[in-house]
Scaffold this motif. Structure first.
Motif, PDB file in Angstrom:
ATOM      1  N   LYS A   1       7.819  -0.472   2.917  1.00 42.65           N
ATOM      2  CA  LYS A   1       6.809  -1.525   2.741  1.00 42.65           C
ATOM      3  C   LYS A   1       7.572  -2.886   2.375  1.00 42.65           C
ATOM      4  O   LYS A   1       6.931  -3.968   3.030  1.00 42.65           O
ATOM      5  CB  LYS A   1       5.899  -1.321   1.490  1.00 42.65           C
TER       6      LYS A   1
ATOM      7  N   SER B   1       5.425  -6.872  -5.724  1.00 43.40           N
ATOM      8  CA  SER B   1       5.210  -6.682  -7.047  1.00 43.40           C
ATOM      9  C   SER B   1       5.946  -5.703  -7.774  1.00 43.40           C
ATOM     10  O   SER B   1       6.275  -5.731  -9.065  1.00 43.40           O
ATOM     11  CB  SER B   1       3.580  -6.260  -7.140  1.00 43.40           C
ATOM     12  N   GLY B   2       6.570  -4.909  -7.145  1.00 45.02           N
ATOM     13  CA  GLY B   2       7.839  -3.933  -7.626  1.00 45.02           C
ATOM     14  C   GLY B   2       8.730  -4.754  -8.510  1.00 45.02           C
ATOM     15  O   GLY B   2       9.502  -4.162  -9.491  1.00 45.02           O
TER      16      GLY B   2
ATOM     17  N   TYR C   1       8.005  -5.060 -12.154  1.00 47.25           N
ATOM     18  CA  TYR C   1       8.027  -3.821 -12.762  1.00 47.25           C
ATOM     19  C   TYR C   1       9.589  -3.535 -12.928  1.00 47.25           C
ATOM     20  O   TYR C   1      10.162  -3.222 -14.176  1.00 47.25           O
ATOM     21  CB  TYR C   1       7.570  -2.636 -12.289  1.00 47.25           C
ATOM     22  N   ARG C   2      10.474  -4.016 -12.177  1.00 51.89           N
ATOM     23  CA  ARG C   2      11.856  -3.895 -12.052  1.00 51.89           C
ATOM     24  C   ARG C   2      12.538  -4.691 -13.314  1.00 51.89           C
ATOM     25  O   ARG C   2      13.241  -4.276 -13.906  1.00 51.89           O
ATOM     26  CB  ARG C   2      12.636  -4.013 -10.732  1.00 51.89           C
TER      27      ARG C   2
ATOM     28  N   SER D   1       9.546   2.363 -12.693  1.00 52.85           N
ATOM     29  CA  SER D   1       8.424   3.591 -12.446  1.00 52.85           C
ATOM     30  C   SER D   1       8.070   3.985 -13.725  1.00 52.85           C
ATOM     31  O   SER D   1       6.788   4.269 -14.223  1.00 52.85           O
ATOM     32  CB  SER D   1       8.854   4.399 -11.694  1.00 52.85           C
TER      33      SER D   1
ATOM     34  N   ALA E   1       5.736   1.016 -15.667  1.00 53.23           N
ATOM     35  CA  ALA E   1       4.535   0.930 -14.768  1.00 53.23           C
ATOM     36  C   ALA E   1       3.464   2.158 -15.065  1.00 53.23           C
ATOM     37  O   ALA E   1       2.411   1.667 -14.766  1.00 53.23           O
ATOM     38  CB  ALA E   1       5.169   1.038 -13.435  1.00 53.23           C
TER      39      ALA E   1
ATOM     40  N   ARG F   1       0.891  -3.077 -17.166  1.00 49.81           N
ATOM     41  CA  ARG F   1       0.302  -3.297 -16.400  1.00 49.81           C
ATOM     42  C   ARG F   1      -0.775  -4.575 -16.544  1.00 49.81           C
ATOM     43  O   ARG F   1      -0.900  -5.331 -15.569  1.00 49.81           O
ATOM     44  CB  ARG F   1      -0.470  -2.325 -15.665  1.00 49.81           C
TER      45      ARG F   1
ATOM     46  N   GLY G   1       3.237  -3.196  -2.974  1.00 52.82           N
ATOM     47  CA  GLY G   1       3.399  -2.404  -4.378  1.00 52.82           C
ATOM     48  C   GLY G   1       2.815  -1.067  -4.165  1.00 52.82           C
ATOM     49  O   GLY G   1       2.883  -0.383  -3.099  1.00 52.82           O
ATOM     50  N   ARG G   2       2.033  -0.636  -5.146  1.00 50.96           N
ATOM     51  CA  ARG G   2       1.351   0.788  -5.098  1.00 50.96           C
ATOM     52  C   ARG G   2      -0.133   0.538  -5.400  1.00 50.96           C
ATOM     53  O   ARG G   2      -0.971   1.156  -4.939  1.00 50.96           O
ATOM     54  CB  ARG G   2       1.915   1.458  -6.469  1.00 50.96           C
ATOM     55  N   ASP G   3      -0.607  -0.507  -6.145  1.00 47.92           N
ATOM     56  CA  ASP G   3      -2.173  -0.848  -6.391  1.00 47.92           C
ATOM     57  C   ASP G   3      -2.658  -2.106  -5.899  1.00 47.92           C
ATOM     58  O   ASP G   3      -3.435  -2.862  -6.332  1.00 47.92           O
ATOM     59  CB  ASP G   3      -2.127  -0.628  -8.081  1.00 47.92           C
ATOM     60  N   MET G   4      -1.984  -2.722  -4.721  1.00 48.95           N
ATOM     61  CA  MET G   4      -2.412  -3.942  -4.393  1.00 48.95           C
ATOM     62  C   MET G   4      -3.836  -3.860  -3.882  1.00 48.95           C
ATOM     63  O   MET G   4      -4.695  -4.701  -4.160  1.00 48.95           O
ATOM     64  CB  MET G   4      -1.300  -4.480  -3.364  1.00 48.95           C
TER      65      MET G   4
ATOM     66  N   ARG H   1       9.860  10.081  -8.936  1.00 45.51           N
ATOM     67  CA  ARG H   1       9.273   8.804  -8.843  1.00 45.51           C
ATOM     68  C   ARG H   1       7.746   8.716  -8.087  1.00 45.51           C
ATOM     69  O   ARG H   1       7.087   8.384  -8.615  1.00 45.51           O
ATOM     70  CB  ARG H   1       9.926   7.749  -8.139  1.00 45.51           C
TER      71      ARG H   1
ATOM     72  N   ASP I   1       4.431   8.025  -9.973  1.00 46.72           N
ATOM     73  CA  ASP I   1       3.591   6.918  -9.609  1.00 46.72           C
ATOM     74  C   ASP I   1       2.515   7.338  -8.976  1.00 46.72           C
ATOM     75  O   ASP I   1       1.114   6.589  -9.355  1.00 46.72           O
ATOM     76  CB  ASP I   1       4.388   6.101  -8.380  1.00 46.72           C
TER      77      ASP I   1
ATOM     78  N   ARG J   1       0.284   8.942 -12.612  1.00 45.05           N
ATOM     79  CA  ARG J   1       0.008   8.393 -14.056  1.00 45.05           C
ATOM     80  C   ARG J   1      -1.873   8.101 -13.604  1.00 45.05           C
ATOM     81  O   ARG J   1      -2.496   7.977 -12.950  1.00 45.05           O
ATOM     82  CB  ARG J   1       0.341   6.987 -14.148  1.00 45.05           C
TER      83      ARG J   1
HETATM   84  O1   DC Z   1       8.367  -0.815  -4.996  1.00 43.45           O
HETATM   85  P1   DC Z   1       9.453  -0.727  -6.053  1.00 43.45           P
HETATM   86  O2   DC Z   1      10.413   0.541  -5.531  1.00 43.45           O
HETATM   87  O3   DC Z   1      10.448  -2.040  -6.234  1.00 43.45           O
HETATM   88  O4   DC Z   1       8.826  -0.363  -7.420  1.00 43.45           O
HETATM   89  C1   DC Z   1       9.396  -0.098  -8.568  1.00 43.45           C
HETATM   90  C2   DC Z   1       8.541   0.746  -9.530  1.00 43.45           C
HETATM   91  O5   DC Z   1       7.562  -0.157  -9.869  1.00 43.45           O
HETATM   92  C3   DC Z   1       7.813   1.882  -8.686  1.00 43.45           C
HETATM   93  O6   DC Z   1       8.270   3.181  -8.692  1.00 43.45           O
HETATM   94  C4   DC Z   1       6.393   1.941  -9.497  1.00 43.45           C
HETATM   95  C5   DC Z   1       6.226   0.432  -9.951  1.00 43.45           C
HETATM   96  N1   DC Z   1       5.167  -0.242  -9.188  1.00 43.45           N
HETATM   97  C6   DC Z   1       4.022  -0.312  -9.724  1.00 43.45           C
HETATM   98  O7   DC Z   1       3.514   0.592 -10.634  1.00 43.45           O
HETATM   99  N2   DC Z   1       2.815  -0.904  -9.054  1.00 43.45           N
HETATM  100  C7   DC Z   1       3.270  -1.853  -8.372  1.00 43.45           C
HETATM  101  N3   DC Z   1       2.305  -2.471  -7.597  1.00 43.45           N
HETATM  102  C8   DC Z   1       4.513  -2.063  -7.837  1.00 43.45           C
HETATM  103  C9   DC Z   1       5.606  -1.134  -8.251  1.00 43.45           C
END
Ligand code: DC
Length: 242
Positions: A32, A50-51, A54-55, A117, A120, A126, A146-149, A197, A201, A204
């Motif tokens: 992505k 967005s990750g 969280y990193r 992770s 997050a 969040r 990201g994951r929830d965009m 992971r 992810d 949750r």
């Molecule tokens: O995309 P990434 O691997 O850099 O993201 C690292 C961690 O951050 C991923 O395992 C879960 C979390 N994350 C999230 O929960 N929501 C997001 N929008 C982006 C990342």
């Protein structure tokens, strides 16, 4: 996280929601990041990784010894996060600074991804990051990955993409990326960590990894990056023009 105060809330909110957003969600190492950066460059849009936020919290927690389960402390840490994006890394991407330290490479480490992770999964963390992510929505448009965009942060996005790929293909891609960056890596450990992971992810309670009902889903296991980019670009252009 610190955020600027809008000058006229009513006006800025209307203008704000008319700014086009493209969302790219998907599991770890699905490609992505690369896709989002290429798409943003092709469309001339801003980019939100967005990750990275969280990193940064994961890194800060590891660095300062905050337990990855201490929600109140981690939420405070998220609210106080003041990253600077300044200068370039050796690879030519924007350099990331936190508290006077250049962290672009450190944030990509596998253990930081795992810590990210874990933090997050906490609702307080969040919530503390939500506003700052939405403020990345600027003219002429934004590509957010990201994951929830597409599900939580920008549910009104004009174009939503959900990228998947088999876990083995993702582990191979991440292995290559880490080795190219000179970071230590092991394919067996990577496979296991990515699997864990994914489960964390997607499993949750708050903002789990899942495709928005109106997202275009693409399985990239056997697809070349250039092919995926061409497909996504054509789809987004048709959505943006339509
Ligand atoms: O995309 P990434 O691997 O850099 O993201 C690292 C961690 O951050 C991923 O395992 C879960 C979390 N994350 C999230 O929960 N929501 C997001 N929008 C982006 C990342």
């Amino acid at each position: 996280m610190n955020s600027p105060t809008p000058s006229s809330p009513a006006l800025s909110s209307a203008v704000h929601s008319s700014i086009p957003v493209v969302t790219i969600d998907g599991p770890a190492a699905s490609g992505k990041g690369t896709l989002a950066a290429s798409l943003a460059a092709a469309l001339g849009f801003h980019l939100l990784d967005s990750g990275l936020f969280y990193r940064m919290i994961g890194w800060k927690a590891l660095d300062s010894g905050v337990p990855l389960s201490d929600e109140a402390a981690l939420a405070r840490l998220a609210a106080d996060l003041r990253p600077r994006f300044e200068g370039k890394t050796e690879e030519g991407s924007e350099a990331i600074w936190l508290e006077g330290r250049e962290l672009s490479l450190a944030l990509r480490r596998q253990e930081v991804g795992t810590a990210a992770s874990k933090v997050a999964a906490l609702a307080g963390v969040r919530a503390a990051l939500l506003q700052a992510q939405r403020e990345a929505r600027r003219m002429p448009g934004l590509v957010a990955d990201g994951r929830d965009m597409g599900t939580v942060v920008f549910p009104d996005a004009i174009c939503k993409i959900f990228i998947t790929a088999g876990v083995e293909a993702r582990a191979q891609r991440r292995y290559k990326q880490l080795i190219e960056k000179g970071l230590p890596s092991n394919i067996t450990t990577l496979l296991q960590e990515i699997g864990e992971r994914d489960a964390r992810d997607a499993g949750r309670d708050v903002a789990p990894l899942k495709a928005a009902p109106d997202a275009l889903e693409i399985d990239t296991t056997t697809l070349d990056v250039a092919v995926v980019l061409a497909q996504v670009l054509a789809y987004c252009r048709s959505r943006l023009e339509g």
